[in-house]
Design a protein around this motif. Structure first.
Motif, PDB file in Angstrom:
ATOM      1  N   GLY A  81     -17.448 -23.146 -36.418  1.00  0.00           N
ATOM      2  CA  GLY A  81     -18.466 -23.470 -37.426  1.00  0.00           C
ATOM      3  C   GLY A  81     -17.953 -23.459 -38.855  1.00  0.00           C
ATOM      4  O   GLY A  81     -18.738 -23.312 -39.795  1.00  0.00           O
ATOM      5  N   VAL A 105     -13.661 -26.379 -36.129  1.00  0.00           N
ATOM      6  CA  VAL A 105     -14.838 -27.000 -35.506  1.00  0.00           C
ATOM      7  C   VAL A 105     -15.517 -25.994 -34.587  1.00  0.00           C
ATOM      8  O   VAL A 105     -16.734 -25.779 -34.670  1.00  0.00           O
ATOM      9  N   ARG A 106     -14.748 -25.346 -33.719  1.00  0.00           N
ATOM     10  CA  ARG A 106     -15.339 -24.449 -32.722  1.00  0.00           C
ATOM     11  C   ARG A 106     -15.996 -23.227 -33.346  1.00  0.00           C
ATOM     12  O   ARG A 106     -16.914 -22.644 -32.767  1.00  0.00           O
ATOM     13  N   ALA A 159      -9.727 -21.965 -24.932  1.00  0.00           N
ATOM     14  CA  ALA A 159     -10.799 -22.634 -25.693  1.00  0.00           C
ATOM     15  C   ALA A 159     -10.692 -24.151 -25.630  1.00  0.00           C
ATOM     16  O   ALA A 159     -11.157 -24.845 -26.532  1.00  0.00           O
ATOM     17  N   ARG A 180      -8.453 -15.789 -25.327  1.00  0.00           N
ATOM     18  CA  ARG A 180      -9.515 -16.630 -24.767  1.00  0.00           C
ATOM     19  C   ARG A 180      -9.076 -18.091 -24.801  1.00  0.00           C
ATOM     20  O   ARG A 180      -8.766 -18.617 -25.869  1.00  0.00           O
ATOM     21  N   SER A 199     -19.524 -11.715 -38.297  1.00  0.00           N
ATOM     22  CA  SER A 199     -19.414 -13.007 -37.614  1.00  0.00           C
ATOM     23  C   SER A 199     -19.261 -14.163 -38.608  1.00  0.00           C
ATOM     24  O   SER A 199     -19.092 -15.303 -38.207  1.00  0.00           O
ATOM     25  N   ASP A 200     -19.297 -13.862 -39.915  1.00  0.00           N
ATOM     26  CA  ASP A 200     -19.185 -14.913 -40.934  1.00  0.00           C
ATOM     27  C   ASP A 200     -17.742 -15.443 -40.972  1.00  0.00           C
ATOM     28  O   ASP A 200     -16.816 -14.709 -41.329  1.00  0.00           O
ATOM     29  N   PRO A 201     -17.545 -16.723 -40.594  1.00  0.00           N
ATOM     30  CA  PRO A 201     -16.168 -17.224 -40.495  1.00  0.00           C
ATOM     31  C   PRO A 201     -15.436 -17.305 -41.834  1.00  0.00           C
ATOM     32  O   PRO A 201     -14.207 -17.371 -41.843  1.00  0.00           O
ATOM     33  N   ARG A 229      -7.216  -9.900 -24.157  1.00  0.00           N
ATOM     34  CA  ARG A 229      -8.043 -10.398 -25.260  1.00  0.00           C
ATOM     35  C   ARG A 229      -8.021 -11.904 -25.471  1.00  0.00           C
ATOM     36  O   ARG A 229      -8.898 -12.445 -26.126  1.00  0.00           O
ATOM     37  N   LEU A 244     -15.780 -26.059 -40.055  1.00  0.00           N
ATOM     38  CA  LEU A 244     -15.936 -27.487 -40.353  1.00  0.00           C
ATOM     39  C   LEU A 244     -17.244 -27.934 -39.710  1.00  0.00           C
ATOM     40  O   LEU A 244     -17.435 -27.759 -38.504  1.00  0.00           O
ATOM     41  N   THR A 245     -18.160 -28.485 -40.491  1.00  0.00           N
ATOM     42  CA  THR A 245     -19.476 -28.856 -39.963  1.00  0.00           C
ATOM     43  C   THR A 245     -19.842 -30.288 -40.347  1.00  0.00           C
ATOM     44  O   THR A 245     -19.232 -30.883 -41.242  1.00  0.00           O
TER      45      THR A 245
END
Lengths: 274, 274
Positions: B248, B245-246, B165, B163, B102-104, B161, B250-251
């Motif tokens: 995570g 952004v979505r 957003a 999605r 899950s690490d972007p 598949r 860019l924070t």
């Protein structure tokens, strides 16, 4: 630094309070510290004199007040902020579990019920973790702190797995449910986070302070029904709707006002911001 | 239905075109069909007389024109839309692969380079799949069609598949790179989609028409560098920033203008919309 009468006066109370409740605020100072201390004296007097009902919710937490150029003007006790009409900042996190792979219809959500003793929105449903960002704290540090304090989530797990996912903005107009004076503008900017939990790990949020009564694991269908019944605290509903948009649960094909909802969730707040 | 002179006149050309380029548009009609046909006669004449350079890009695709009450007024040839200052709608999809759970930071992105023969933004980088939504088509159907046409992606896989957003909105002010008249406002609303591909499945986007020269699998670091160098078509850069952004990437901790970027990506378009 001189805060002119015009800068602040129009904001304190605004047009919704009776004339005898309006106050002029003026502090002459060259530093954030002096300005903060000068205003604090006034706010302390208001509190002692019970000038405003919202001050019954005194929190001993400092919120930042910015000028239009993003300059920090001074810090203010949290419960005073609705009287100044300033933007306040918070974090909201949705913890969820997937039961059908990437298919969002199989998502389960950790939903807390607010304590019946909470000053605002007692017994309503909430996002898994939520809290205000105090002066000098970053969104992520606030989130980690609140996740431990409110939901007993392990700090290391939160730091490793939580994902920032944008902001949601709105103007909360205080009504009777929020306690205190009605009609005050409260523009808010919430930093939203997702935390996907692995069902094999059995990480379960548990109440740790007096904010939350209980956590339950709800299906998507159950969350939708509770939203439709108005059981969520309103800003928590916005955060869930934003989650539904980002995860393909709410789509243009199923919701005629889709792009309007997306736009409104990220509305420009016409107030000075950080 | 009468479209008043005021409704349309101010939009055709606007203040950026010389007086002899401005046109009055007036069609008296009670139906969308008649109105569409009436205007089409005028637009066909413009095309024949080469009145506007943007009409060199005639597409034979119809775009909808809405009134402020969301009512469909008429349909218009796609290349005419910049002259009317109407909102146009499109879909943009980002196909990606995860290499570190899950690490972007471990994400890889399928990035196409536009054909050097494209009329607009030749040879620039693009989103995996993108296209305009024609009158009567839904965002999802447009996306599926374009994914097959532009990227040779299997329809069944995309339907299962992909999605939704959210949306990204902006006003593109036509400049020389876009060809034709400069300074025309083009407000656009893009429906954004994510497609996570499984590295084990070896699904590879391949060019299928003359829109795309090639697809390459880029690391996050490579995508960021190309963004910083301005190699992406501008609206595709917005879609990638929204993805960052979505997910995570860019924070608030790494980007001082975080919430302003999020707000601007979803700006309210002050034009009639669907």
């Amino acid at each position: 630094m001189l805060l002119s009468r015009e800068l602040i006066f129009g904001k304190v109370g605004g047009p919704f309070l009776a004339d005898d409740k309006r106050r002029e605020l003026k502090v002459q100072s060259t530093s954030v510290q002096q300005c903060t201390a000068g205003f604090a004296q006034i706010f302390d007097q208001w509190r002692a004199n019970a000038t405003f009902k919202v001050l019954k919710g005194w929190r001993n937490e400092q919120y930042p007040v910015y000028a239009a150029n993003k300059q920090l003007l001074f810090n203010v006790e949290r419960s005073v902020s609705p009287l100044l009409g300033i933007v306040t900042y918070g974090v909201h996190m949705t913890a969820f579990v997937r039961t059908k792979g990437s298919d969002p219809t199989g998502m389960l959500f950790w939903i807390p019920r607010r304590s019946k003793n909470k000053q605002t929105f007692p017994s309503m449903l909430d996002n898994t973790v939520a809290g205000g960002i105090s002066s000098g704290e970053t969104p992520l540090e606030t989130l980690v702190r609140e996740a431990v304090e409110e939901a007993s989530l392990p700090e290391e797990l939160v730091r490793k797995r939580v994902r920032a996912a944008g902001t949601v903005t709105y103007v909360h107009v205080r009504d009777r449910r929020a306690g205190g004076e009605t009609g005050l503008d409260q523009p808010e900017c919430q930093y939203v986070y997702d935390l996907e939990l692995d069902p094999e790990e059995h990480v379960i949020p548990r109440p740790n302070d007096d904010e939350v009564e209980s956590f339950s694991l709800w299906s998507l269908a159950e969350v939708k029904k509770a939203l439709a019944r108005g059981e969520f605290k309103p800003n928590c509903a916005f955060v869930l709707i934003d989650f539904f948009v980002r995860h393909g649960i709410l789509t243009a094909e199923t919701e005629p006002d889709y792009h309007e909802i997306v736009t409104r969730l990220h509305r420009k707040l016409d107030y000075p911001m950080a």
